[in-house]
Motif scaffolding. Structure first.
Motif, PDB file in Angstrom:
ATOM      1  N   LEU A  41       7.451   3.085  -5.525  1.00 32.16           N
ATOM      2  CA  LEU A  41       7.813   4.107  -4.549  1.00 32.16           C
ATOM      3  C   LEU A  41       7.154   5.421  -4.938  1.00 32.16           C
ATOM      4  N   LYS A  42       6.288   5.909  -4.063  1.00 33.21           N
ATOM      5  CA  LYS A  42       5.609   7.178  -4.310  1.00 33.21           C
ATOM      6  C   LYS A  42       5.309   7.853  -2.971  1.00 33.21           C
ATOM      7  N   ASP A  43       5.681   9.123  -2.861  1.00 28.70           N
ATOM      8  CA  ASP A  43       5.437   9.902  -1.634  1.00 28.70           C
ATOM      9  C   ASP A  43       5.982   9.193  -0.398  1.00 28.70           C
ATOM     10  N   GLY A  44       7.154   8.605  -0.524  1.00 27.87           N
ATOM     11  CA  GLY A  44       7.819   7.973   0.615  1.00 27.87           C
ATOM     12  C   GLY A  44       7.283   6.613   1.000  1.00 27.87           C
ATOM     13  N   ILE A  45       6.355   6.062   0.225  1.00 27.71           N
ATOM     14  CA  ILE A  45       5.758   4.759   0.533  1.00 27.71           C
ATOM     15  C   ILE A  45       6.125   3.753  -0.553  1.00 27.71           C
ATOM     16  N   PHE A  46       6.593   2.582  -0.132  1.00 24.67           N
ATOM     17  CA  PHE A  46       6.890   1.489  -1.045  1.00 24.67           C
ATOM     18  C   PHE A  46       5.668   0.557  -1.076  1.00 24.67           C
ATOM     19  N   LYS A  47       4.857   0.685  -2.099  1.00 25.96           N
ATOM     20  CA  LYS A  47       3.623  -0.088  -2.184  1.00 25.96           C
ATOM     21  C   LYS A  47       3.792  -1.272  -3.128  1.00 25.96           C
ATOM     22  N   GLU A  48       3.424  -2.470  -2.665  1.00 21.47           N
ATOM     23  CA  GLU A  48       3.495  -3.650  -3.529  1.00 21.47           C
ATOM     24  C   GLU A  48       2.338  -3.606  -4.528  1.00 21.47           C
ATOM     25  N   ILE A  49       2.669  -3.699  -5.831  1.00 25.55           N
ATOM     26  CA  ILE A  49       1.637  -3.623  -6.867  1.00 25.55           C
ATOM     27  C   ILE A  49       1.567  -4.902  -7.709  1.00 25.55           C
ATOM     28  N   PHE A  50       2.443  -5.857  -7.437  1.00 25.82           N
ATOM     29  CA  PHE A  50       2.458  -7.094  -8.228  1.00 25.82           C
ATOM     30  C   PHE A  50       3.129  -8.176  -7.391  1.00 25.82           C
ATOM     31  N   ASN A  51       2.544  -9.379  -7.389  1.00 24.29           N
ATOM     32  CA  ASN A  51       3.118 -10.468  -6.606  1.00 24.29           C
ATOM     33  C   ASN A  51       2.829 -11.798  -7.295  1.00 24.29           C
TER      34      ASN A  51
ATOM     35  N   ILE B 216      13.780   0.646 -12.351  1.00 23.06           N
ATOM     36  CA  ILE B 216      13.717   1.421 -13.579  1.00 23.06           C
ATOM     37  C   ILE B 216      13.810   2.889 -13.191  1.00 23.06           C
ATOM     38  N   SER B 217      14.837   3.555 -13.687  1.00 16.72           N
ATOM     39  CA  SER B 217      15.158   4.904 -13.264  1.00 16.72           C
ATOM     40  C   SER B 217      13.985   5.864 -13.412  1.00 16.72           C
ATOM     41  N   ARG B 218      13.723   6.615 -12.323  1.00 15.69           N
ATOM     42  CA  ARG B 218      12.720   7.679 -12.247  1.00 15.69           C
ATOM     43  C   ARG B 218      11.288   7.207 -12.467  1.00 15.69           C
ATOM     44  N   SER B 219      11.065   5.914 -12.393  1.00 17.31           N
ATOM     45  CA  SER B 219       9.706   5.379 -12.533  1.00 17.31           C
ATOM     46  C   SER B 219       9.071   5.079 -11.180  1.00 17.31           C
ATOM     47  N   GLY B 220       9.913   4.949 -10.139  1.00 17.93           N
ATOM     48  CA  GLY B 220       9.436   4.533  -8.822  1.00 17.93           C
ATOM     49  C   GLY B 220       9.326   3.028  -8.688  1.00 17.93           C
ATOM     50  N   LEU B 221       9.649   2.272  -9.744  1.00 18.38           N
ATOM     51  CA  LEU B 221       9.435   0.823  -9.768  1.00 18.38           C
ATOM     52  C   LEU B 221      10.676   0.044  -9.341  1.00 18.38           C
ATOM     53  N   ILE B 222      10.462  -0.927  -8.456  1.00 18.35           N
ATOM     54  CA  ILE B 222      11.498  -1.850  -7.999  1.00 18.35           C
ATOM     55  C   ILE B 222      10.967  -3.275  -8.144  1.00 18.35           C
ATOM     56  N   ASP B 223      11.806  -4.172  -8.641  1.00 18.06           N
ATOM     57  CA  ASP B 223      11.412  -5.576  -8.771  1.00 18.06           C
ATOM     58  C   ASP B 223      12.342  -6.442  -7.932  1.00 18.06           C
ATOM     59  N   ASN B 224      11.765  -7.232  -7.050  1.00 11.30           N
ATOM     60  CA  ASN B 224      12.520  -8.188  -6.231  1.00 11.30           C
ATOM     61  C   ASN B 224      12.183  -9.593  -6.730  1.00 11.30           C
ATOM     62  N   HIS B 225      13.091 -10.179  -7.513  1.00 11.74           N
ATOM     63  CA  HIS B 225      12.853 -11.457  -8.179  1.00 11.74           C
ATOM     64  C   HIS B 225      13.926 -12.432  -7.725  1.00 11.74           C
TER      65      HIS B 225
ATOM     66  N   GLY C 111      14.620 -16.313  -5.013  1.00  8.60           N
ATOM     67  CA  GLY C 111      14.042 -17.551  -4.519  1.00  8.60           C
ATOM     68  C   GLY C 111      14.848 -18.153  -3.383  1.00  8.60           C
ATOM     69  N   HIS C 112      14.194 -19.088  -2.663  1.00 10.89           N
ATOM     70  CA  HIS C 112      14.855 -19.717  -1.520  1.00 10.89           C
ATOM     71  C   HIS C 112      14.055 -20.936  -1.084  1.00 10.89           C
ATOM     72  N   MET C 113      14.749 -22.058  -0.901  1.00 14.51           N
ATOM     73  CA  MET C 113      14.144 -23.267  -0.335  1.00 14.51           C
ATOM     74  C   MET C 113      12.869 -23.693  -1.060  1.00 14.51           C
ATOM     75  N   GLY C 114      12.929 -23.720  -2.397  1.00 14.45           N
ATOM     76  CA  GLY C 114      11.787 -24.194  -3.167  1.00 14.45           C
ATOM     77  C   GLY C 114      10.694 -23.186  -3.406  1.00 14.45           C
ATOM     78  N   GLU C 115      10.904 -21.933  -3.002  1.00 10.98           N
ATOM     79  CA  GLU C 115       9.928 -20.877  -3.269  1.00 10.98           C
ATOM     80  C   GLU C 115      10.595 -19.776  -4.083  1.00 10.98           C
ATOM     81  N   TYR C 116       9.957 -19.394  -5.171  1.00 13.60           N
ATOM     82  CA  TYR C 116      10.524 -18.393  -6.081  1.00 13.60           C
ATOM     83  C   TYR C 116       9.482 -17.298  -6.302  1.00 13.60           C
ATOM     84  N   TRP C 117       9.875 -16.061  -6.026  1.00 13.66           N
ATOM     85  CA  TRP C 117       8.910 -14.982  -6.054  1.00 13.66           C
ATOM     86  C   TRP C 117       9.342 -13.868  -7.011  1.00 13.66           C
ATOM     87  N   ASP C 118       8.371 -13.082  -7.408  1.00 11.65           N
ATOM     88  CA  ASP C 118       8.579 -11.922  -8.253  1.00 11.65           C
ATOM     89  C   ASP C 118       7.642 -10.838  -7.744  1.00 11.65           C
ATOM     90  N   ARG C 119       8.178  -9.867  -7.009  1.00  8.87           N
ATOM     91  CA  ARG C 119       7.356  -8.851  -6.364  1.00  8.87           C
ATOM     92  C   ARG C 119       7.786  -7.469  -6.849  1.00  8.87           C
TER      93      ARG C 119
END
Length: 248
Positions: free
Chosen positions: A147-157, A124-133, A135-143
């Motif tokens: 992005l803030k101050d050069g750090i990509f922090k996971e906030i949802f899994n 989402i533009s200018r929000s710092g938010l990235i979603d990686n949604h 799956g592979h081999m029977g596992e499906y993820w949504d993470r």
């Protein structure tokens, strides 16, 4: 004559109303388009210090388990305003499922990177938010990462994992069993169309509701081969040769 005059006035009023409505619609469409043209290369050199840093980074850095450079594996790239500073991120677009996408950002003069698991990723533009949604081999993820101050922090899994099926509807139809992992809890759910409703609501609050979701695959892009030392585009007008990218 009165009827003709009334008819003409009504038609004119209708045209004015339609025109105003149409103008408002055009203005709304323009306001919704937050993209801009960014010149990245002109007259034999990269136009900004941050483009030079990105070019040097992808040209010189190796993958940790091979002797190949980044540009030997990721063959196309684009720019995206993922966080809210003045320097866009460089997105190296997924060349194959095993490598995923790579996002580069610059913070205090240093290049930092993040990689997605497989190819499906949005931002989402200018929000710092990235979603990686994906799956592979029977596992499906949504993470989701922030992005803030050069750090990509996971906030949802959230993840769904397929386990061996035990129940059958009949001799040929098997009911799949998935375990839904969210916030440390595990919930059994049956069938591919079911889902954990709680996680959907929370994802909407922190991601989907924050703005237009843009797929990495839709980013305006160029080949990474242009980062090779000595590269020069084939332009007719050599004294005014520039490359631009549309950046959202």
């Amino acid at each position: 004559m009165k009827t003709i005059g009334t008819t003409f006035f009504t038609a004119l009023l209708t045209l004015i109303i339609w025109g105003c409505g149409n103008t408002n619609k055009v203005e709304q469409e323009v306001k919704q388009d937050h993209s801009s043209e960014v010149c990245v290369w002109k007259n034999g050199q990269w136009t900004t210090e941050w483009m030079r840093k990105y070019a040097e980074y992808v040209r010189n850095n190796d993958r940790f388990y091979t002797d190949k450079r980044i540009i030997d594996i990721w063959i196309s790239w684009g720019l995206a305003y993922i966080d809210n500073d003045t320097i866009p991120e460089m997105v190296l677009l997924c060349p194959c499922e095993a490598n995923g996408n790579k996002v580069l950002t610059i913070y205090k003069g240093e290049v930092k990177e993040w990689g997605s698991c497989r190819c499906q990723a949005t931002y989402i533009s200018r929000s710092g938010l990235i979603d990686n949604h994906d799956g592979h081999m029977g596992e499906y993820w949504d993470r989701i990462f922030l992005l803030k101050d050069g750090i990509f922090k996971e906030i949802f899994n959230h993840a769904d994992k397929l386990y061996q099926s035990h129940d059958k509807i009949d001799d040929t139809t098997v009911v799949d069993e998935y375990y839904c992992y969210f916030r440390g809890d595990t919930t059994l759910r049956i069938g591919c169309d079911s889902d954990c409703e709680e996680y959907r609501d929370i994802k909407n609050d922190i991601y989907t509701s924050q703005g237009e979701v843009i797929d990495f695959g839709s980013i305006d892009h160029l080949p990474t081969s242009i980062f090779e030392t000595g590269w020069s585009p084939d332009c007719v007008a050599k004294d005014d040769c520039a490359l631009t990218l549309k950046v959202k």
